[in-house]
Design an enzyme around this catalytic site. Structure first.
Site, PDB file in Angstrom:
ATOM      1  N   LYS A  63       0.871  -1.412  -0.375  1.00 41.45           N
ATOM      2  CA  LYS A  63      -0.046  -0.354   0.154  1.00 41.45           C
ATOM      3  C   LYS A  63       0.647   1.321   0.061  1.00 41.45           C
ATOM      4  O   LYS A  63       2.358   1.282   0.109  1.00 41.45           O
ATOM      5  CB  LYS A  63      -1.007  -0.036   1.398  1.00 41.45           C
ATOM      6  CG  LYS A  63      -1.640  -1.386   1.501  1.00 41.45           C
ATOM      7  CD  LYS A  63      -2.579  -1.636   2.402  1.00 41.45           C
ATOM      8  CE  LYS A  63      -3.797  -2.226   2.461  1.00 41.45           C
ATOM      9  NZ  LYS A  63      -4.237  -2.632   4.324  1.00 41.45           N
ATOM     10  N   HIS A  64       0.516   2.474  -0.552  1.00 37.91           N
ATOM     11  CA  HIS A  64       1.248   3.225  -0.388  1.00 37.91           C
ATOM     12  C   HIS A  64       1.290   3.963   1.162  1.00 37.91           C
ATOM     13  O   HIS A  64       1.026   4.006   1.746  1.00 37.91           O
ATOM     14  CB  HIS A  64       0.330   4.751  -0.796  1.00 37.91           C
ATOM     15  CG  HIS A  64      -0.067   4.293  -2.423  1.00 37.91           C
ATOM     16  ND1 HIS A  64       1.170   4.650  -3.397  1.00 37.91           N
ATOM     17  CD2 HIS A  64      -0.788   4.718  -2.868  1.00 37.91           C
ATOM     18  CE1 HIS A  64       0.529   4.183  -4.572  1.00 37.91           C
ATOM     19  NE2 HIS A  64      -1.106   4.037  -4.174  1.00 37.91           N
TER      20      HIS A  64
END
Length: 586
Positions: free
Chosen positions: A219-220
């Site tokens: 995920k970012h």
């Protein structure tokens, strides 16, 4: 998922405790109150607080304060394990000194949540080894002779059956096969490393967009720093820049006028922006979408704007490849850079605009030059300053309701204002990154068939951009002059990811295009149909067989299997379309 249970036992007589929690990855964050634990009424009878869920993604910082005296009783760092059960015992230590001890006890062992990723990696590695071994066998003459004999034997049997009355298959394997070979030979040669690079970035993008097994590193990043998910979009922008130069040079060499090509560039950019607006505003189950809530920025929108600016820039100052580079295969040392000095001048001016707006634009209620996440970051001093100038410009020009409502910063920093990672100001640096990709394309074309010169220049750019990143970040996630930040598309983010991109090309070009040790499969196929795969995976991500009901929705393993299968399906679709010569281009 990604949580553990924590019970706190307070044996301190008459001392009420306030329990605070924070993540080690949350930079300068206000501790978050988990709750209060009353003091023990009798010696030997601890007061127990109801279990609370704590995050297992990163190291946790627990702080217990005496609520009456408002002072710290104890503090500890610990990396909790997923599905683990823990107890924290707070008690006096009788060693002649009045001290308080906080002991952590494991009641139930956690599971290894990273085990599915390790297994998936090993399975993938085994497949790669098996394929390489098979290719090695096929390269051996004895093995080839054995295969040929087996095929010839089967062919003899087929001919005998044909003579006995079996239907002829000449239409499938004879006459129809010749045009296919002819069409393939008519296709102009392409650099497979470019398509392989694009496909690699695209497949990683599909995987992380589908969830990446719900792992935090797929995920970012909440704010500063890098995860796997933060690599893919800038790499796609980079290789788009390379493709812009290579394709435009080819089109101009075939006699297309610049004015006509400009029209094609404008139309393609317009289509990318329109498709992007449609994709980022899904509303399948909520009824008609209100124009008041339409999100304007997005991935394809940024690609459209970036493509237009870089393509027009190259079109305005386009020069034919020097004759010495074409006929004699000999270019001057810096020919690929000096021939682009007008473009470099524009790029430096654009970067100066980004620096000026980022560090000198006054933002109401925020310190000038603020690069933080707001929320509880910076000890909660600037809760509504997420993104500084970048967020302010988007909210001012587009409005709060027309930008992304759930930025990654709200995971750790509990931000409340809207912020769009594909906003207006960051587009400047995506243009810079695409132009660095143009530079890679020029190296490949100007020094064509001069492998050593190409690799030297890729190495030089890799080191040069890496050195800039080292200076800007001070080799620190949060303490540098300009931290690496995907949400801001900071210039250090651009130089770092561009450095990685040149390094990847340094590996791919000799392996794929020079030595032919690898065809680029399977990444080559989605790289040849990137728009279709990207749009398709976004539109159909909630449909079977790309998603289905899981037996255990809190299992990393099940999510990982689902996401790998969905990603593999798009690779298969791309391969089938490649075999059928179906390519969607706009």
């Amino acid at each position: 998922m990604d949580q553990a249970l924590l019970l706190i036992h307070n044996e301190l007589l008459g001392t009420n405790l306030a329990v605070y929690w924070n993540s080690e990855r949350c930079y300068h964050c206000l501790p978050q109150l988990l709750g209060n634990v009353s003091g023990s009424g009798e010696a030997g009878k601890p007061s127990t607080w109801a279990p609370v869920a704590v995050s297992t993604q990163h190291t946790s910082i627990l702080q217990l304060n005496n609520t009456l005296e408002e002072k710290e009783v104890c503090r500890l760092k610990y990396k909790f394990g997923e599905f683990g059960n823990y107890s924290l015992l707070v008690k006096h230590v009788h060693n002649g000194v009045n001290e308080t001890a906080c002991d952590l006890v494991v009641n139930k062992n956690p599971v290894d949540s990273n085990l599915p990723v390790c297994i998936a990696f090993l399975v993938g590695l085994a497949v790669i080894i098996a394929v390489c071994f098979l290719r090695f066998l096929l390269s051996l003459d004895d093995f080839n002779n054995w295969i040929s004999k087996a095929i010839n034997s089967r062919e003899t049997d087929r001919l005998i059956n044909s003579e006995l009355g079996s239907p002829s298959r000449a239409g499938l394997f004879g006459d129809d096969a010749q045009p296919e070979v002819w069409r393939l030979s008519a296709v102009p040669p392409r650099l497979r490393c470019v398509d392989t690079f694009r496909g690699l970035a695209l497949i990683l993008m599909v995987f992380v967009n589908y969830g990446g097994g719900k792992y935090w590193y797929f995920k970012h990043a909440s704010w500063n720093g890098l995860t796997v998910a933060d690599l893919v979009f800038p790499w796609f922008v980079f290789i788009m820049g390379s493709s812009i130069f290579l394709s435009m040079t080819s089109i101009l060499q075939r006699g297309c006028s610049k004015f006509r090509l400009l029209g094609k560039v404008a139309w393609r950019s317009f289509l990318l922006i329109c498709i992007g607006i449609v994709i980022v505003n899904p509303n399948y189950c909520l009824g008609p979408l209100s124009w008041d809530k339409v999100r304007i920025p997005g991935v394809l929108q940024r690609l459209g704007v970036t493509y237009f600016v870089v393509a027009v820039l190259e079109l305005l100052f386009a020069k034919p490849v020097p004759e010495s580079c074409v006929s004699e295969r000999r270019c001057s040392c810096l020919q690929d850079i000096t021939s682009s000095w007008p473009q470099w001048l524009v790029i430096l001016m654009l970067e100066s605009v980004w620096l000026a707006l980022t560090f000198f634009l006054p933002v109401p209620g925020c310190p000038t030059g603020y690069l933080g996440p707001g929320g509880i970051g910076d000890l909660g001093k600037y809760p509504n300053c997420t993104g500084g100038a970048a967020g302010y410009i988007d909210r001012l020009l587009l409005g709060d309701d027309h930008i992304y409502q759930h930025p990654s910063s709200n995971v750790l920093y509990h931000t409340t204002v809207a912020y769009d990672p594909e906003g207006i100001l960051g587009t400047i640096n995506s243009i810079v990154m695409a132009f660095l990709g143009v530079q890679a394309g020029k190296i490949l074309l100007y020094y064509k068939d001069q492998t050593k010169d190409i690799l030297i220049r890729f190495t030089a750019w890799w080191c040069f951009l890496g050195l800039i990143s080292v200076v800007l970040t001070k080799v620190s996630e949060n303490e540098g002059f300009i931290p690496v930040n995907k949400n801001l598309w900071s210039i250090s983010y651009v130089t770092t990811l561009s450095s990685f991109a040149f390094f990847l090309l340094l590996i791919l070009y000799p392996i794929v295009d020079v030595k032919g040790l690898w065809t680029g499969a399977p990444f080559y196929y989605p790289g040849m149909n990137s728009i279709l795969v990207y749009v398709g995976h976004e539109v159909f991500k909630n449909y079977f067989p790309f998603q289905w009901r899981l037996q255990d929705n809190q299992s990393h393993k099940e999510h990982l299997i689902q996401n790998i299968v969905a990603t593999a399906l798009w690779v298969l679709i791309a391969y089938i379309l490649y075999r059928k010569k179906v390519f969607w281009k706009i």
